[in-house]
Motif scaffolding. Structure first.
Motif, PDB file in Angstrom:
ATOM      1  N   THR A   1       0.816  -1.214   0.000  1.00 14.14           N
ATOM      2  CA  THR A   1       0.000   0.000   0.000  1.00 14.14           C
ATOM      3  C   THR A   1       0.852   1.267   0.000  1.00 14.14           C
ATOM      4  O   THR A   1       0.319   2.372   0.024  1.00 14.14           O
ATOM      5  N   GLY A   2       2.177   1.109  -0.016  1.00 14.90           N
ATOM      6  CA  GLY A   2       3.059   2.274  -0.005  1.00 14.90           C
ATOM      7  C   GLY A   2       3.413   2.729  -1.410  1.00 14.90           C
ATOM      8  O   GLY A   2       2.915   2.196  -2.409  1.00 14.90           O
ATOM      9  N   SER A   3       4.271   3.719  -1.452  1.00 12.28           N
ATOM     10  CA  SER A   3       4.650   4.319  -2.731  1.00 12.28           C
ATOM     11  C   SER A   3       5.322   3.298  -3.663  1.00 12.28           C
ATOM     12  O   SER A   3       4.942   3.153  -4.832  1.00 12.28           O
ATOM     13  N   ILE A   4       6.287   2.537  -3.137  1.00 12.92           N
ATOM     14  CA  ILE A   4       6.953   1.525  -3.972  1.00 12.92           C
ATOM     15  C   ILE A   4       5.996   0.378  -4.287  1.00 12.92           C
ATOM     16  O   ILE A   4       5.922  -0.101  -5.426  1.00 12.92           O
TER      17      ILE A   4
ATOM     18  N   GLU B   1      16.875  -0.024   4.500  1.00 12.14           N
ATOM     19  CA  GLU B   1      17.203  -0.117   5.924  1.00 12.14           C
ATOM     20  C   GLU B   1      17.685  -1.516   6.292  1.00 12.14           C
ATOM     21  O   GLU B   1      18.560  -1.667   7.140  1.00 12.14           O
TER      22      GLU B   1
ATOM     23  N   ARG C   1       0.695  -2.708   6.722  1.00  7.11           N
ATOM     24  CA  ARG C   1       0.585  -2.570   8.178  1.00  7.11           C
ATOM     25  C   ARG C   1      -0.874  -2.515   8.610  1.00  7.11           C
ATOM     26  O   ARG C   1      -1.368  -3.398   9.286  1.00  7.11           O
ATOM     27  N   SER C   2      -1.620  -1.494   8.129  1.00  6.92           N
ATOM     28  CA  SER C   2      -2.993  -1.322   8.629  1.00  6.92           C
ATOM     29  C   SER C   2      -3.973  -0.769   7.582  1.00  6.92           C
ATOM     30  O   SER C   2      -5.158  -0.674   7.853  1.00  6.92           O
ATOM     31  N   ASN C   3      -3.482  -0.407   6.410  1.00  8.75           N
ATOM     32  CA  ASN C   3      -4.352   0.235   5.417  1.00  8.75           C
ATOM     33  C   ASN C   3      -5.265  -0.787   4.736  1.00  8.75           C
ATOM     34  O   ASN C   3      -5.055  -1.196   3.586  1.00  8.75           O
TER      35      ASN C   3
ATOM     36  N   ALA D   1      13.789  -2.778  -2.005  1.00  5.28           N
ATOM     37  CA  ALA D   1      13.629  -1.324  -1.874  1.00  5.28           C
ATOM     38  C   ALA D   1      13.997  -0.919  -0.457  1.00  5.28           C
ATOM     39  O   ALA D   1      14.550   0.152  -0.227  1.00  5.28           O
TER      40      ALA D   1
ATOM     41  N   MET E   1       7.429  10.092  -2.744  1.00  8.79           N
ATOM     42  CA  MET E   1       7.765   8.893  -1.955  1.00  8.79           C
ATOM     43  C   MET E   1       7.058   8.931  -0.610  1.00  8.79           C
ATOM     44  O   MET E   1       6.420   9.909  -0.250  1.00  8.79           O
ATOM     45  N   GLY E   2       7.215   7.855   0.178  1.00  6.66           N
ATOM     46  CA  GLY E   2       6.643   7.804   1.522  1.00  6.66           C
ATOM     47  C   GLY E   2       7.290   8.844   2.434  1.00  6.66           C
ATOM     48  O   GLY E   2       8.354   9.380   2.109  1.00  6.66           O
TER      49      GLY E   2
HETATM   50  P1  NDP Z   1       5.580   4.213   2.269  1.00  8.94           P
HETATM   51  O1  NDP Z   1       5.568   4.869   3.589  1.00  8.94           O
HETATM   52  O2  NDP Z   1       4.929   4.874   1.119  1.00  8.94           O
HETATM   53  O3  NDP Z   1       4.965   2.744   2.400  1.00  8.94           O
HETATM   54  C1  NDP Z   1       5.336   1.884   3.416  1.00  8.94           C
HETATM   55  C2  NDP Z   1       4.650   0.544   3.241  1.00  8.94           C
HETATM   56  O4  NDP Z   1       5.103  -0.342   4.270  1.00  8.94           O
HETATM   57  C3  NDP Z   1       3.129   0.633   3.407  1.00  8.94           C
HETATM   58  O5  NDP Z   1       2.550  -0.364   2.604  1.00  8.94           O
HETATM   59  C4  NDP Z   1       2.929   0.287   4.876  1.00  8.94           C
HETATM   60  O6  NDP Z   1       1.632  -0.214   5.163  1.00  8.94           O
HETATM   61  C5  NDP Z   1       3.966  -0.787   5.031  1.00  8.94           C
HETATM   62  N1  NDP Z   1       4.438  -0.974   6.397  1.00  8.94           N
HETATM   63  C6  NDP Z   1       5.003  -0.083   7.224  1.00  8.94           C
HETATM   64  N2  NDP Z   1       5.308  -0.635   8.401  1.00  8.94           N
HETATM   65  C7  NDP Z   1       4.922  -1.927   8.332  1.00  8.94           C
HETATM   66  C8  NDP Z   1       4.948  -3.023   9.228  1.00  8.94           C
HETATM   67  N3  NDP Z   1       5.435  -2.880  10.460  1.00  8.94           N
HETATM   68  N4  NDP Z   1       4.462  -4.222   8.807  1.00  8.94           N
HETATM   69  C9  NDP Z   1       3.948  -4.365   7.555  1.00  8.94           C
HETATM   70  N5  NDP Z   1       3.904  -3.358   6.665  1.00  8.94           N
HETATM   71  C10 NDP Z   1       4.372  -2.155   7.048  1.00  8.94           C
HETATM   72  O7  NDP Z   1       7.128   3.919   1.954  1.00  8.94           O
HETATM   73  P2  NDP Z   1       7.866   3.895   0.535  1.00  8.94           P
HETATM   74  O8  NDP Z   1       7.130   3.042  -0.427  1.00  8.94           O
HETATM   75  O9  NDP Z   1       8.245   5.265   0.144  1.00  8.94           O
HETATM   76  O10 NDP Z   1       9.235   3.176   0.939  1.00  8.94           O
HETATM   77  C11 NDP Z   1       9.292   1.775   1.182  1.00  8.94           C
HETATM   78  C12 NDP Z   1      10.761   1.358   1.228  1.00  8.94           C
HETATM   79  O11 NDP Z   1      11.344   1.603  -0.056  1.00  8.94           O
HETATM   80  C13 NDP Z   1      11.593   2.172   2.234  1.00  8.94           C
HETATM   81  O12 NDP Z   1      12.552   1.343   2.803  1.00  8.94           O
HETATM   82  C14 NDP Z   1      12.268   3.219   1.354  1.00  8.94           C
HETATM   83  O13 NDP Z   1      13.515   3.637   1.864  1.00  8.94           O
HETATM   84  C15 NDP Z   1      12.469   2.439   0.063  1.00  8.94           C
HETATM   85  N6  NDP Z   1      12.564   3.284  -1.129  1.00  8.94           N
HETATM   86  C16 NDP Z   1      11.497   4.048  -1.505  1.00  8.94           C
HETATM   87  C17 NDP Z   1      11.572   4.859  -2.630  1.00  8.94           C
HETATM   88  C18 NDP Z   1      10.374   5.634  -3.091  1.00  8.94           C
HETATM   89  O14 NDP Z   1      10.439   6.229  -4.173  1.00  8.94           O
HETATM   90  N7  NDP Z   1       9.302   5.675  -2.372  1.00  8.94           N
HETATM   91  C19 NDP Z   1      12.829   4.959  -3.411  1.00  8.94           C
HETATM   92  C20 NDP Z   1      13.870   4.090  -2.938  1.00  8.94           C
HETATM   93  C21 NDP Z   1      13.739   3.293  -1.838  1.00  8.94           C
HETATM   94  P3  NDP Z   1       0.401   0.789   5.563  1.00  8.94           P
HETATM   95  O15 NDP Z   1       0.086   1.561   4.315  1.00  8.94           O
HETATM   96  O16 NDP Z   1      -0.683  -0.124   5.965  1.00  8.94           O
HETATM   97  O17 NDP Z   1       0.922   1.672   6.670  1.00  8.94           O
END
Ligand code: NDP
Ligand code: MG
Length: 385
Positions: free
Chosen positions: A10-13, A122, A36-38, A119, A200-201
Protein backbone atom coordinates in the motif's frame (compact mmCIF):
# COMPACT_ATOMS: atom_id res chain seq x y z
CA UNK A 1 5.19 -16.03 -15.42
CA UNK A 2 6.93 -14.62 -12.33
CA UNK A 3 5.01 -14.86 -9.06
CA UNK A 4 5.55 -11.81 -6.90
CA UNK A 5 5.06 -11.13 -3.19
CA UNK A 6 4.78 -7.42 -2.44
CA UNK A 7 5.63 -6.39 1.12
CA UNK A 8 4.50 -2.82 1.75
CA UNK A 9 2.01 -3.06 -1.11
CA UNK A 10 0.00 0.00 0.00
CA UNK A 11 3.06 2.27 -0.01
CA UNK A 12 4.65 4.32 -2.73
CA UNK A 13 6.95 1.52 -3.97
CA UNK A 14 4.30 -1.16 -3.48
CA UNK A 15 1.77 0.74 -5.59
CA UNK A 16 4.36 1.30 -8.32
CA UNK A 17 5.21 -2.40 -8.31
CA UNK A 18 1.53 -3.37 -8.67
CA UNK A 19 1.18 -0.88 -11.46
CA UNK A 20 3.94 -2.75 -13.31
CA UNK A 21 2.11 -6.04 -12.73
CA UNK A 22 -0.97 -4.47 -14.37
CA UNK A 23 1.17 -3.25 -17.28
CA UNK A 24 2.59 -6.75 -17.81
CA UNK A 25 -0.17 -9.24 -16.93
CA UNK A 26 1.36 -11.86 -19.22
CA UNK A 27 4.63 -11.79 -17.25
CA UNK A 28 3.86 -11.13 -13.60
CA UNK A 29 1.23 -12.32 -11.14
CA UNK A 30 0.75 -11.46 -7.48
CA UNK A 31 1.27 -14.27 -4.98
CA UNK A 32 1.11 -12.24 -1.74
CA UNK A 33 0.39 -8.73 -0.51
CA UNK A 34 1.35 -7.28 2.87
CA UNK A 35 0.99 -3.96 4.67
CA UNK A 36 0.59 -2.57 8.18
CA UNK A 37 -2.99 -1.32 8.63
CA UNK A 38 -4.35 0.23 5.42
CA UNK A 39 -7.15 -2.28 5.03
CA UNK A 40 -9.23 -0.19 2.59
CA UNK A 41 -6.48 -0.05 0.00
CA UNK A 42 -5.44 -3.65 0.55
CA UNK A 43 -9.00 -4.86 -0.15
CA UNK A 44 -8.92 -3.02 -3.49
CA UNK A 45 -5.53 -4.52 -4.31
CA UNK A 46 -6.69 -8.03 -3.43
CA UNK A 47 -9.75 -7.65 -5.67
CA UNK A 48 -7.55 -6.49 -8.53
CA UNK A 49 -4.70 -9.01 -8.14
CA UNK A 50 -6.18 -12.06 -6.34
CA UNK A 51 -3.15 -13.14 -4.26
CA UNK A 52 -3.13 -16.49 -2.46
CA UNK A 53 -2.21 -14.86 0.88
CA UNK A 54 -2.36 -11.36 2.39
CA UNK A 55 -0.91 -10.00 5.62
CA UNK A 56 -1.66 -6.98 7.78
CA UNK A 57 0.41 -6.31 10.86
CA UNK A 58 -2.60 -4.82 12.64
CA UNK A 59 -4.78 -7.69 13.91
CA UNK A 60 -8.05 -5.74 13.93
CA UNK A 61 -7.52 -4.53 10.37
CA UNK A 62 -6.66 -8.11 9.39
CA UNK A 63 -10.03 -9.28 10.74
CA UNK A 64 -11.85 -6.72 8.56
CA UNK A 65 -9.78 -7.91 5.62
CA UNK A 66 -10.70 -11.54 6.31
CA UNK A 67 -14.41 -10.68 6.25
CA UNK A 68 -14.10 -8.82 2.97
CA UNK A 69 -11.79 -11.16 1.05
CA UNK A 70 -12.98 -14.75 1.47
CA UNK A 71 -10.87 -16.09 -1.40
CA UNK A 72 -7.56 -15.03 0.16
CA UNK A 73 -5.87 -16.44 3.24
CA UNK A 74 -5.35 -13.56 5.69
CA UNK A 75 -2.58 -13.57 8.31
CA UNK A 76 -1.63 -10.92 10.85
CA UNK A 77 1.04 -9.64 13.23
CA UNK A 78 4.77 -9.66 12.61
CA UNK A 79 4.56 -13.41 12.16
CA UNK A 80 2.00 -12.80 9.39
CA UNK A 81 4.50 -10.83 7.36
CA UNK A 82 6.91 -13.77 7.54
CA UNK A 83 4.16 -16.21 6.57
CA UNK A 84 3.29 -14.07 3.57
CA UNK A 85 6.90 -14.50 2.46
CA UNK A 86 7.31 -18.19 3.08
CA UNK A 87 3.85 -19.59 2.16
CA UNK A 88 3.22 -17.57 -0.98
CA UNK A 89 5.34 -19.77 -3.26
CA UNK A 90 6.68 -16.58 -4.83
CA UNK A 91 9.57 -16.38 -7.29
CA UNK A 92 10.52 -12.93 -6.05
CA UNK A 93 9.70 -10.83 -3.00
CA UNK A 94 9.52 -7.07 -3.36
CA UNK A 95 10.74 -5.82 -0.01
CA UNK A 96 9.13 -2.38 0.28
CA UNK A 97 8.05 -2.03 3.89
CA UNK A 98 9.36 1.28 5.27
CA UNK A 99 12.11 1.16 7.89
CA UNK A 100 13.63 -1.52 10.11
CA UNK A 101 10.33 -3.46 10.11
CA UNK A 102 11.45 -4.69 6.69
CA UNK A 103 14.47 -6.56 8.01
CA UNK A 104 12.88 -9.74 9.39
CA UNK A 105 10.76 -10.50 6.29
CA UNK A 106 13.66 -9.67 3.97
CA UNK A 107 15.87 -12.02 5.94
CA UNK A 108 13.17 -14.71 5.87
CA UNK A 109 12.90 -14.45 2.08
CA UNK A 110 16.64 -14.78 1.55
CA UNK A 111 16.85 -17.61 4.07
CA UNK A 112 14.14 -19.46 2.12
CA UNK A 113 16.21 -19.03 -1.04
CA UNK A 114 13.71 -16.64 -2.65
CA UNK A 115 15.00 -13.76 -4.78
CA UNK A 116 14.43 -10.32 -3.30
CA UNK A 117 13.90 -7.02 -5.10
CA UNK A 118 15.12 -4.77 -2.33
CA UNK A 119 13.63 -1.32 -1.87
CA UNK A 120 13.90 -1.53 1.91
CA UNK A 121 17.44 -0.15 2.13
CA UNK A 122 17.20 -0.12 5.92
CA UNK A 123 17.54 -3.90 6.04
CA UNK A 124 20.74 -3.80 3.97
CA UNK A 125 22.09 -0.95 6.13
CA UNK A 126 21.39 -2.88 9.33
CA UNK A 127 22.24 -6.37 8.20
CA UNK A 128 24.25 -6.31 4.97
CA UNK A 129 26.95 -8.32 6.78
CA UNK A 130 24.40 -11.11 7.27
CA UNK A 131 22.23 -10.79 4.17
CA UNK A 132 24.91 -10.85 1.47
CA UNK A 133 26.64 -14.07 2.67
CA UNK A 134 23.23 -15.65 3.40
CA UNK A 135 22.11 -14.91 -0.15
CA UNK A 136 25.22 -16.60 -1.51
CA UNK A 137 24.67 -19.66 0.68
CA UNK A 138 20.97 -19.94 -0.19
CA UNK A 139 21.54 -19.02 -3.84
CA UNK A 140 19.01 -16.22 -3.62
CA UNK A 141 19.54 -13.01 -5.55
CA UNK A 142 19.15 -9.66 -3.83
CA UNK A 143 18.43 -7.16 -6.59
CA UNK A 144 18.53 -3.44 -5.82
CA UNK A 145 15.39 -1.37 -6.38
CA UNK A 146 16.79 1.86 -4.97
CA UNK A 147 17.27 3.82 -8.19
CA UNK A 148 20.97 4.56 -7.66
CA UNK A 149 21.80 0.95 -6.91
CA UNK A 150 19.62 -0.35 -9.71
CA UNK A 151 21.59 2.01 -11.98
CA UNK A 152 24.93 0.73 -10.66
CA UNK A 153 23.74 -2.85 -11.00
CA UNK A 154 22.91 -2.16 -14.64
CA UNK A 155 26.22 -0.43 -15.43
CA UNK A 156 28.37 -2.97 -13.63
CA UNK A 157 27.10 -6.08 -15.40
CA UNK A 158 30.21 -7.71 -16.80
CA UNK A 159 32.83 -5.65 -14.94
CA UNK A 160 35.14 -7.02 -12.23
CA UNK A 161 35.56 -5.04 -9.00
CA UNK A 162 39.25 -4.43 -9.77
CA UNK A 163 38.18 -2.41 -12.82
CA UNK A 164 36.13 0.03 -10.76
CA UNK A 165 37.73 3.00 -9.07
CA UNK A 166 34.74 4.80 -7.62
CA UNK A 167 30.96 4.67 -7.41
CA UNK A 168 29.11 7.98 -7.47
CA UNK A 169 25.57 8.23 -6.15
CA UNK A 170 23.53 11.24 -7.16
CA UNK A 171 21.22 13.06 -4.73
CA UNK A 172 18.59 15.62 -5.60
CA UNK A 173 19.65 17.69 -2.57
CA UNK A 174 16.08 17.67 -1.25
CA UNK A 175 13.81 20.69 -0.76
CA UNK A 176 16.27 22.66 1.41
CA UNK A 177 19.41 22.51 -0.70
CA UNK A 178 19.27 26.25 -1.37
CA UNK A 179 18.08 27.23 2.11
CA UNK A 180 20.30 29.18 4.54
CA UNK A 181 21.40 26.62 7.20
CA UNK A 182 20.16 28.95 9.98
CA UNK A 183 16.61 28.67 8.62
CA UNK A 184 16.55 24.86 8.95
CA UNK A 185 15.41 25.25 12.55
CA UNK A 186 12.03 26.55 11.39
CA UNK A 187 11.37 23.97 8.70
CA UNK A 188 7.98 22.25 9.14
CA UNK A 189 7.13 18.59 8.38
CA UNK A 190 4.89 19.83 5.58
CA UNK A 191 7.82 21.63 3.90
CA UNK A 192 10.13 18.64 4.41
CA UNK A 193 7.55 16.35 2.79
CA UNK A 194 7.55 18.40 -0.42
CA UNK A 195 10.30 16.67 -2.40
CA UNK A 196 11.45 18.45 -5.56
CA UNK A 197 11.73 15.44 -7.89
CA UNK A 198 10.42 12.19 -6.33
CA UNK A 199 7.02 11.28 -4.85
CA UNK A 200 7.76 8.89 -1.95
CA UNK A 201 6.64 7.80 1.52
CA UNK A 202 7.11 10.23 4.44
CA UNK A 203 10.14 8.65 6.13
CA UNK A 204 12.33 8.49 3.03
CA UNK A 205 11.20 11.98 1.99
CA UNK A 206 12.50 13.44 5.25
CA UNK A 207 15.67 11.33 4.85
CA UNK A 208 16.12 12.93 1.43
CA UNK A 209 15.92 16.39 2.97
CA UNK A 210 18.58 15.62 5.60
CA UNK A 211 20.59 13.56 3.07
CA UNK A 212 20.46 10.64 5.51
CA UNK A 213 18.81 8.83 2.62
CA UNK A 214 22.04 9.20 0.65
CA UNK A 215 24.05 8.21 3.73
CA UNK A 216 22.01 5.01 4.03
CA UNK A 217 22.55 4.47 0.30
CA UNK A 218 26.32 4.76 0.67
CA UNK A 219 26.17 1.93 3.22
CA UNK A 220 23.79 0.00 0.97
CA UNK A 221 26.17 0.43 -1.99
CA UNK A 222 29.07 -0.80 0.14
CA UNK A 223 27.26 -4.10 0.71
CA UNK A 224 25.93 -4.51 -2.81
CA UNK A 225 29.15 -3.67 -4.62
CA UNK A 226 31.91 -4.40 -2.07
CA UNK A 227 33.47 -0.93 -2.08
CA UNK A 228 34.69 0.95 0.99
CA UNK A 229 33.15 4.29 1.95
CA UNK A 230 36.26 6.04 0.57
CA UNK A 231 35.36 4.76 -2.91
CA UNK A 232 31.69 5.74 -2.78
CA UNK A 233 31.03 9.42 -3.45
CA UNK A 234 27.85 11.48 -3.32
CA UNK A 235 27.12 14.30 -5.76
CA UNK A 236 24.13 16.65 -5.68
CA UNK A 237 22.35 16.54 -9.02
CA UNK A 238 19.08 18.46 -8.64
CA UNK A 239 17.53 17.21 -11.90
CA UNK A 240 17.57 13.50 -10.79
CA UNK A 241 18.10 12.35 -14.38
CA UNK A 242 21.44 10.63 -13.81
CA UNK A 243 20.98 8.11 -11.00
CA UNK A 244 24.54 6.88 -10.56
CA UNK A 245 27.96 7.04 -12.19
CA UNK A 246 30.79 4.53 -12.21
CA UNK A 247 34.34 5.78 -12.55
CA UNK A 248 36.60 3.06 -13.94
CA UNK A 249 40.32 2.49 -13.33
CA UNK A 250 41.19 4.07 -16.67
CA UNK A 251 39.46 7.33 -15.68
CA UNK A 252 36.43 6.92 -17.92
CA UNK A 253 32.94 7.19 -16.47
CA UNK A 254 29.60 5.61 -17.26
CA UNK A 255 26.39 7.23 -16.10
CA UNK A 256 22.90 5.75 -16.10
CA UNK A 257 19.96 7.97 -17.03
CA UNK A 258 16.24 7.28 -16.90
CA UNK A 259 12.92 8.92 -16.20
CA UNK A 260 12.38 10.07 -12.60
CA UNK A 261 9.96 7.24 -11.90
CA UNK A 262 10.65 4.38 -9.51
CA UNK A 263 8.79 1.98 -11.77
CA UNK A 264 11.85 2.02 -14.00
CA UNK A 265 14.15 0.72 -11.24
CA UNK A 266 11.54 -1.74 -9.95
CA UNK A 267 11.07 -3.10 -13.46
CA UNK A 268 14.81 -3.63 -13.85
CA UNK A 269 14.79 -5.83 -10.74
CA UNK A 270 11.63 -7.72 -11.74
CA UNK A 271 12.76 -8.41 -15.29
CA UNK A 272 16.36 -9.33 -14.39
CA UNK A 273 18.32 -11.05 -15.88
CA UNK A 274 16.37 -10.00 -18.96
CA UNK A 275 16.13 -6.43 -20.25
CA UNK A 276 12.54 -6.13 -21.49
CA UNK A 277 10.28 -3.40 -22.81
CA UNK A 278 9.04 -1.73 -19.63
CA UNK A 279 6.12 -0.01 -21.43
CA UNK A 280 6.93 3.08 -19.37
CA UNK A 281 7.27 6.61 -20.77
CA UNK A 282 10.70 7.16 -22.32
CA UNK A 283 13.25 9.78 -21.40
CA UNK A 284 12.98 12.72 -23.80
CA UNK A 285 16.49 14.18 -24.11
CA UNK A 286 15.19 17.38 -25.73
CA UNK A 287 12.94 18.21 -22.79
CA UNK A 288 15.71 17.95 -20.19
CA UNK A 289 16.90 20.95 -18.25
CA UNK A 290 20.70 21.42 -18.12
CA UNK A 291 22.26 18.77 -15.87
CA UNK A 292 24.05 20.23 -12.85
CA UNK A 293 26.38 18.74 -10.23
CA UNK A 294 27.32 20.15 -6.82
CA UNK A 295 29.45 18.99 -3.93
CA UNK A 296 27.58 17.25 -1.09
CA UNK A 297 29.02 19.20 1.83
CA UNK A 298 29.43 17.05 4.97
CA UNK A 299 29.30 20.13 7.22
CA UNK A 300 26.06 21.30 5.72
CA UNK A 301 24.64 17.75 5.74
CA UNK A 302 25.76 16.21 9.06
CA UNK A 303 23.53 13.14 8.55
CA UNK A 304 25.65 12.20 5.53
CA UNK A 305 28.83 12.57 7.61
CA UNK A 306 27.33 10.39 10.38
CA UNK A 307 26.50 7.67 7.86
CA UNK A 308 30.06 7.64 6.49
CA UNK A 309 31.35 7.43 10.07
CA UNK A 310 29.00 4.56 10.90
CA UNK A 311 30.15 2.69 7.79
CA UNK A 312 33.77 3.21 8.81
CA UNK A 313 33.03 1.98 12.35
CA UNK A 314 31.29 -1.10 10.89
CA UNK A 315 29.65 -3.83 13.01
CA UNK A 316 26.39 -2.70 14.59
CA UNK A 317 27.11 1.03 14.05
CA UNK A 318 24.94 1.30 10.88
CA UNK A 319 22.03 -0.42 12.68
CA UNK A 320 22.36 2.08 15.54
CA UNK A 321 22.50 4.97 13.05
CA UNK A 322 19.42 3.66 11.26
CA UNK A 323 17.36 3.15 14.42
CA UNK A 324 18.24 6.57 15.85
CA UNK A 325 17.39 8.17 12.53
CA UNK A 326 14.01 6.43 12.28
CA UNK A 327 13.06 7.54 15.77
CA UNK A 328 14.31 11.12 15.21
CA UNK A 329 12.40 11.38 11.91
CA UNK A 330 9.21 10.09 13.57
CA UNK A 331 9.61 12.69 16.33
CA UNK A 332 10.18 15.45 13.77
CA UNK A 333 7.10 14.39 11.79
CA UNK A 334 4.98 14.66 14.94
CA UNK A 335 6.55 18.08 15.62
CA UNK A 336 8.29 17.09 18.84
CA UNK A 337 11.80 18.03 17.67
CA UNK A 338 12.97 20.55 15.07
CA UNK A 339 14.33 19.40 11.72
CA UNK A 340 17.86 20.53 12.53
CA UNK A 341 17.89 18.37 15.71
CA UNK A 342 17.67 15.11 13.73
CA UNK A 343 21.47 14.77 13.31
CA UNK A 344 22.05 15.78 16.97
CA UNK A 345 19.82 12.96 18.18
CA UNK A 346 21.60 10.44 15.95
CA UNK A 347 25.06 11.60 17.04
CA UNK A 348 24.06 11.46 20.73
CA UNK A 349 22.83 7.88 20.32
CA UNK A 350 25.92 6.79 18.38
CA UNK A 351 28.20 8.26 21.05
CA UNK A 352 26.28 6.52 23.85
CA UNK A 353 26.34 3.11 22.13
CA UNK A 354 28.93 0.36 22.10
CA UNK A 355 29.55 -0.98 18.60
CA UNK A 356 29.83 -4.76 18.34
CA UNK A 357 30.70 -7.06 15.45
CA UNK A 358 27.54 -8.30 13.72
CA UNK A 359 26.57 -11.73 15.06
CA UNK A 360 23.01 -12.60 14.07
CA UNK A 361 19.55 -11.25 13.31
CA UNK A 362 18.38 -11.29 16.95
CA UNK A 363 21.35 -9.16 18.01
CA UNK A 364 20.57 -6.59 15.31
CA UNK A 365 16.90 -6.40 16.27
CA UNK A 366 17.90 -5.90 19.91
CA UNK A 367 20.45 -3.24 18.87
CA UNK A 368 17.64 -1.53 16.98
CA UNK A 369 15.35 -1.57 20.04
CA UNK A 370 18.03 -0.18 22.38
CA UNK A 371 19.07 2.57 19.96
CA UNK A 372 15.43 3.60 19.51
CA UNK A 373 14.97 3.90 23.26
CA UNK A 374 18.13 6.00 23.50
CA UNK A 375 16.89 8.20 20.67
CA UNK A 376 13.51 8.70 22.36
CA UNK A 377 15.32 9.80 25.50
CA UNK A 378 17.59 12.14 23.53
CA UNK A 379 14.51 13.72 21.93
CA UNK A 380 12.89 14.07 25.36
CA UNK A 381 15.99 15.84 26.68
CA UNK A 382 15.78 18.27 23.76
CA UNK A 383 12.09 18.93 24.40
CA UNK A 384 12.69 19.48 28.13
CA UNK A 385 15.61 21.88 27.51
P1 NDP B 1 5.58 4.21 2.27
O1 NDP B 1 5.57 4.87 3.59
O2 NDP B 1 4.93 4.87 1.12
O3 NDP B 1 4.96 2.74 2.40
C1 NDP B 1 5.34 1.88 3.42
C2 NDP B 1 4.65 0.54 3.24
O4 NDP B 1 5.10 -0.34 4.27
C3 NDP B 1 3.13 0.63 3.41
O5 NDP B 1 2.55 -0.36 2.60
C4 NDP B 1 2.93 0.29 4.88
O6 NDP B 1 1.63 -0.21 5.16
C5 NDP B 1 3.97 -0.79 5.03
N1 NDP B 1 4.44 -0.97 6.40
C6 NDP B 1 5.00 -0.08 7.22
N2 NDP B 1 5.31 -0.63 8.40
C7 NDP B 1 4.92 -1.93 8.33
C8 NDP B 1 4.95 -3.02 9.23
N3 NDP B 1 5.43 -2.88 10.46
N4 NDP B 1 4.46 -4.22 8.81
C9 NDP B 1 3.95 -4.36 7.56
N5 NDP B 1 3.90 -3.36 6.66
C10 NDP B 1 4.37 -2.16 7.05
O7 NDP B 1 7.13 3.92 1.95
P2 NDP B 1 7.87 3.90 0.54
O8 NDP B 1 7.13 3.04 -0.43
O9 NDP B 1 8.24 5.26 0.14
O10 NDP B 1 9.24 3.18 0.94
C11 NDP B 1 9.29 1.77 1.18
C12 NDP B 1 10.76 1.36 1.23
O11 NDP B 1 11.34 1.60 -0.06
C13 NDP B 1 11.59 2.17 2.23
O12 NDP B 1 12.55 1.34 2.80
C14 NDP B 1 12.27 3.22 1.35
O13 NDP B 1 13.52 3.64 1.86
C15 NDP B 1 12.47 2.44 0.06
N6 NDP B 1 12.56 3.28 -1.13
C16 NDP B 1 11.50 4.05 -1.50
C17 NDP B 1 11.57 4.86 -2.63
C18 NDP B 1 10.37 5.63 -3.09
O14 NDP B 1 10.44 6.23 -4.17
N7 NDP B 1 9.30 5.68 -2.37
C19 NDP B 1 12.83 4.96 -3.41
C20 NDP B 1 13.87 4.09 -2.94
C21 NDP B 1 13.74 3.29 -1.84
P3 NDP B 1 0.40 0.79 5.56
O15 NDP B 1 0.09 1.56 4.31
O16 NDP B 1 -0.68 -0.12 5.97
O17 NDP B 1 0.92 1.67 6.67
MG1 MG C 1 17.61 6.17 -3.89
Amino acid sequence: MKRIAVLGSTGSIGESALDLVSLHPERFEVAALAARSNVGRLIEQIRAHRPRIAALEDAEAAETLRQNCPGTEVVSGREGLLQAVTFADADIVISAVAGAAGLAPTYAAVESGIDVALANKESMVMAGDLLMPLARRRQARILPVDSEHAALHQILRGFGSEEIRRLILTASGGPFFHLEPALLLQVTPEQALRHPTWDMGPKITVDSATLMNKGLEVIEAHHFFQKSGDDIAVVIHPQSVIHAIVEFRDGTMQAQMSITDMRSAIFHALAFPECLDSRLPRLDLFSLKPLEFFNADLVRFPCLRLAYEALRAGGTAPAILNAANEEAVAQFLTERIPFSAIPNVIETVLQASVVEPVADLEQLLETDRIARRRATRACQTLTDA
